[in-house]
Design a protein around this motif. Structure first.
Motif, PDB file in Angstrom:
ATOM      1  N   ASP A 129      45.240   1.743 -38.355  1.00 19.98           N
ATOM      2  CA  ASP A 129      45.374   2.285 -39.708  1.00 19.98           C
ATOM      3  C   ASP A 129      45.332   1.213 -40.786  1.00 19.98           C
ATOM      4  OD1 ASP A 129      45.667   4.884 -38.739  1.00 19.98           O
ATOM      5  OD2 ASP A 129      47.842   4.687 -38.537  1.00 19.98           O
ATOM      6  N   VAL A 130      45.291  -0.057 -40.409  1.00 27.86           N
ATOM      7  CA  VAL A 130      45.300  -1.121 -41.409  1.00 27.86           C
ATOM      8  C   VAL A 130      43.878  -1.404 -41.874  1.00 27.86           C
ATOM      9  CG1 VAL A 130      47.382  -2.118 -40.408  1.00 27.86           C
ATOM     10  CG2 VAL A 130      45.127  -3.023 -39.747  1.00 27.86           C
ATOM     11  N   PRO A 131      43.713  -2.019 -43.056  1.00 30.78           N
ATOM     12  CA  PRO A 131      42.368  -2.361 -43.520  1.00 30.78           C
ATOM     13  C   PRO A 131      41.683  -3.320 -42.551  1.00 30.78           C
ATOM     14  CG  PRO A 131      43.971  -2.566 -45.305  1.00 30.78           C
ATOM     15  CD  PRO A 131      44.752  -2.375 -44.048  1.00 30.78           C
ATOM     16  N   VAL A 132      40.394  -3.124 -42.370  1.00 25.48           N
ATOM     17  CA  VAL A 132      39.597  -3.985 -41.493  1.00 25.48           C
ATOM     18  C   VAL A 132      38.421  -4.547 -42.279  1.00 25.48           C
ATOM     19  CG1 VAL A 132      38.166  -4.098 -39.413  1.00 25.48           C
ATOM     20  CG2 VAL A 132      40.234  -2.662 -39.443  1.00 25.48           C
ATOM     21  N   SER A 189      42.674  -5.586 -28.463  1.00 21.38           N
ATOM     22  CA  SER A 189      43.304  -6.673 -29.220  1.00 21.38           C
ATOM     23  C   SER A 189      43.593  -6.233 -30.651  1.00 21.38           C
ATOM     24  CB  SER A 189      42.415  -7.921 -29.204  1.00 21.38           C
ATOM     25  OG  SER A 189      41.139  -7.664 -29.761  1.00 21.38           O
ATOM     26  N   ALA A 190      42.766  -5.371 -31.223  1.00 26.65           N
ATOM     27  CA  ALA A 190      43.029  -4.862 -32.569  1.00 26.65           C
ATOM     28  C   ALA A 190      44.317  -4.046 -32.603  1.00 26.65           C
ATOM     29  CB  ALA A 190      41.855  -4.006 -33.045  1.00 26.65           C
ATOM     30  N   ARG A 191      44.509  -3.199 -31.615  1.00 29.05           N
ATOM     31  CA  ARG A 191      45.719  -2.370 -31.592  1.00 29.05           C
ATOM     32  C   ARG A 191      46.961  -3.216 -31.351  1.00 29.05           C
ATOM     33  NH1 ARG A 191      44.768   3.127 -28.321  1.00 29.05           N
ATOM     34  NH2 ARG A 191      46.830   3.491 -29.182  1.00 29.05           N
ATOM     35  N   ILE A 192      46.851  -4.234 -30.516  1.00 29.95           N
ATOM     36  CA  ILE A 192      47.996  -5.110 -30.278  1.00 29.95           C
ATOM     37  C   ILE A 192      48.351  -5.867 -31.546  1.00 29.95           C
ATOM     38  CG2 ILE A 192      48.742  -7.198 -29.074  1.00 29.95           C
ATOM     39  CD1 ILE A 192      47.256  -6.128 -26.602  1.00 29.95           C
ATOM     40  N   GLY A 245      51.316  -2.195 -23.375  1.00 28.37           N
ATOM     41  CA  GLY A 245      52.013  -0.932 -23.171  1.00 28.37           C
ATOM     42  C   GLY A 245      52.572  -0.371 -24.472  1.00 28.37           C
ATOM     43  N   GLU A 246      53.113  -1.253 -25.309  1.00 25.22           N
ATOM     44  CA  GLU A 246      53.650  -0.789 -26.595  1.00 25.22           C
ATOM     45  C   GLU A 246      52.519  -0.359 -27.531  1.00 25.22           C
ATOM     46  OE1 GLU A 246      56.384  -2.438 -30.320  1.00 25.22           O
ATOM     47  OE2 GLU A 246      56.179  -3.623 -28.484  1.00 25.22           O
ATOM     48  N   ALA A 247      51.448  -1.147 -27.576  1.00 29.63           N
ATOM     49  CA  ALA A 247      50.363  -0.856 -28.508  1.00 29.63           C
ATOM     50  C   ALA A 247      49.585   0.392 -28.114  1.00 29.63           C
ATOM     51  CB  ALA A 247      49.408  -2.060 -28.588  1.00 29.63           C
ATOM     52  N   PHE A 248      49.459   0.651 -26.818  1.00 33.44           N
ATOM     53  CA  PHE A 248      48.629   1.747 -26.355  1.00 33.44           C
ATOM     54  C   PHE A 248      49.413   3.023 -26.069  1.00 33.44           C
ATOM     55  CE2 PHE A 248      46.067  -1.852 -24.121  1.00 33.44           C
ATOM     56  CZ  PHE A 248      45.695  -2.355 -25.356  1.00 33.44           C
ATOM     57  N   ALA A 249      50.703   3.009 -26.356  1.00 34.75           N
ATOM     58  CA  ALA A 249      51.575   4.127 -25.974  1.00 34.75           C
ATOM     59  C   ALA A 249      51.179   5.424 -26.655  1.00 34.75           C
ATOM     60  CB  ALA A 249      53.032   3.802 -26.287  1.00 34.75           C
ATOM     61  N   ASP A 250      50.615   5.334 -27.876  1.00 31.36           N
ATOM     62  CA  ASP A 250      50.277   6.567 -28.582  1.00 31.36           C
ATOM     63  C   ASP A 250      48.870   7.031 -28.250  1.00 31.36           C
ATOM     64  OD1 ASP A 250      48.933   4.545 -29.817  1.00 31.36           O
ATOM     65  OD2 ASP A 250      49.456   5.117 -31.856  1.00 31.36           O
ATOM     66  N   THR A 275      50.063  -3.640 -33.969  1.00 31.89           N
ATOM     67  CA  THR A 275      51.431  -3.365 -33.544  1.00 31.89           C
ATOM     68  C   THR A 275      52.357  -4.537 -33.830  1.00 31.89           C
ATOM     69  OG1 THR A 275      50.625  -1.906 -31.786  1.00 31.89           O
ATOM     70  CG2 THR A 275      52.868  -2.722 -31.559  1.00 31.89           C
ATOM     71  N   LEU A 276      51.820  -5.749 -33.791  1.00 35.78           N
ATOM     72  CA  LEU A 276      52.624  -6.945 -34.052  1.00 35.78           C
ATOM     73  C   LEU A 276      52.950  -7.130 -35.532  1.00 35.78           C
ATOM     74  CD1 LEU A 276      50.932  -9.476 -31.596  1.00 35.78           C
ATOM     75  CD2 LEU A 276      53.193  -8.423 -31.376  1.00 35.78           C
ATOM     76  N   GLY A 277      52.405  -6.275 -36.381  1.00 33.62           N
ATOM     77  CA  GLY A 277      52.816  -6.282 -37.778  1.00 33.62           C
ATOM     78  C   GLY A 277      51.858  -6.907 -38.764  1.00 33.62           C
ATOM     79  N   PHE A 278      50.672  -7.289 -38.333  1.00 34.11           N
ATOM     80  CA  PHE A 278      49.703  -7.824 -39.285  1.00 34.11           C
ATOM     81  C   PHE A 278      49.223  -6.712 -40.211  1.00 34.11           C
ATOM     82  CE2 PHE A 278      49.595 -10.970 -35.901  1.00 34.11           C
ATOM     83  CZ  PHE A 278      49.636 -12.153 -36.647  1.00 34.11           C
ATOM     84  N   ARG A 279      49.052  -7.049 -41.480  1.00 36.10           N
ATOM     85  CA  ARG A 279      48.767  -6.039 -42.506  1.00 36.10           C
ATOM     86  C   ARG A 279      47.285  -5.727 -42.659  1.00 36.10           C
ATOM     87  NH1 ARG A 279      51.677  -8.758 -47.456  1.00 36.10           N
ATOM     88  NH2 ARG A 279      50.792 -10.597 -46.413  1.00 36.10           N
TER      89      ARG A 279
END
Length: 266
Positions: A75-78, A28-31, A261-266, A34-38
């Motif tokens: 890569d975003v702040p957590v 869920s973090a990767r999704i 699929g988009e979030a986990f592609a890399d 990917t959806l653009g949350f900073r």
């Protein structure tokens, strides 16, 4: 680490609130990233649910390992929900704060709840000492959010909540947070009474984002809501299969699968 903390700190702008979703696992973090949350923040209740436990039944080691996994996934702040710091005494809270920094977190929250049903909120003076200990231990390397939990424990005393937030500000907290406030008047009063960014928990009945921005809110989080919405989807799909024998849940499953699929592609 410090760069992410500085980045996270800069995202707190009153009137232009940071939307801070709360993932409950690495996927869920990767999704959400990917959806653009900073930025992202962990949820204690959502994470506990992944372990089949209620909120507050996670250990410090488990919470910090979970937070470190979320940090490594994006890569975003957590920031991390570290409940009451997993300690009553300031020294114990300071140890939690040092370990949070070592885990690579850009921020963390400490609340004044005790996790004891018969005495749910710490004495105000001790609560402030605990925040001060966390701030000193973090030493600017993580954004410290101090939480006043009155309104989640049946203590609807706004004056006491504001006094606690003001004491947390004096103790050096970077962000102030009183979950459970839902009216514009309550939120306006809090924002006007402190000189730090204010986080609001998005609950049913809370003003929408645009109105919260007008009230001067700097950050909006969702707590365990996304995690439990996902579990609600599971219940709905399982109930449909068991009781109706149909497969309408595939409509939601397809969009979820595409996002994964988009979030986990890399």
């Amino acid at each position: 680490m410090t760069l992410l903390a500085d980045q996270f700190r800069s995202l707190h702008r009153p009137g232009d609130p940071l939307l801070l979703p709360n993932p409950w696992d690495v996927g869920s973090a990767r999704i959400l990233s990917t959806l653009g949350f900073r930025a992202l923040a962990t949820t204690s209740s959502g994470f506990a649910a992944t372990l089949g436990r209620p909120d507050t039944f996670v250990t410090r080691d488990e919470a910090l390992a979970h937070a470190a996994a979320i940090v490594a996934a994006t890569d975003v702040p957590v920031s991390a929900d570290l409940e009451n710091g997993f300690a009553d005494d300031p020294a114990g809270v300071a140890e939690t704060a040092r370990r949070a920094v070592a885990a690579g977190l850009a921020g963390f929250s400490i609340e004044d709840a005790t996790a004891r049903a018969d005495d749910p909120i710490h004495d105000a003076a001790l609560a402030a000492e605990r925040v001060a200990a966390a701030v000193e231990a973090a030493a600017g390397r993580a954004v410290v959010t101090a939480r006043a939990e009155n309104h989640l424990h049946g203590r609807d005393d706004l004056a006491d909540t504001i006094a606690r937030l003001q004491s947390f500000q004096d103790a050096g907290a970077d962000v102030l947070y009183a979950p459970g406030l839902t009216t514009a008047d309550q939120i306006r009063a809090v924002v006007a009474s402190v000189d730090r960014p204010v986080n609001v928990l998005a609950l049913p009945g809370t003003p929408p984002v645009a109105e919260l921005a007008d009230l001067g809110v700097a950050r909006i989080s969702v707590g365990g809501a996304f995690a439990f919405a996902a579990l609600g989807g599971l219940v709905a799909a399982a109930t449909e299969l068991r009781e109706r024998g149909t497969y309408g849940y595939w409509a939601a499953a397809k969009s979820g699968r595409a996002a994964a699929g988009e979030a986990f592609a890399d």
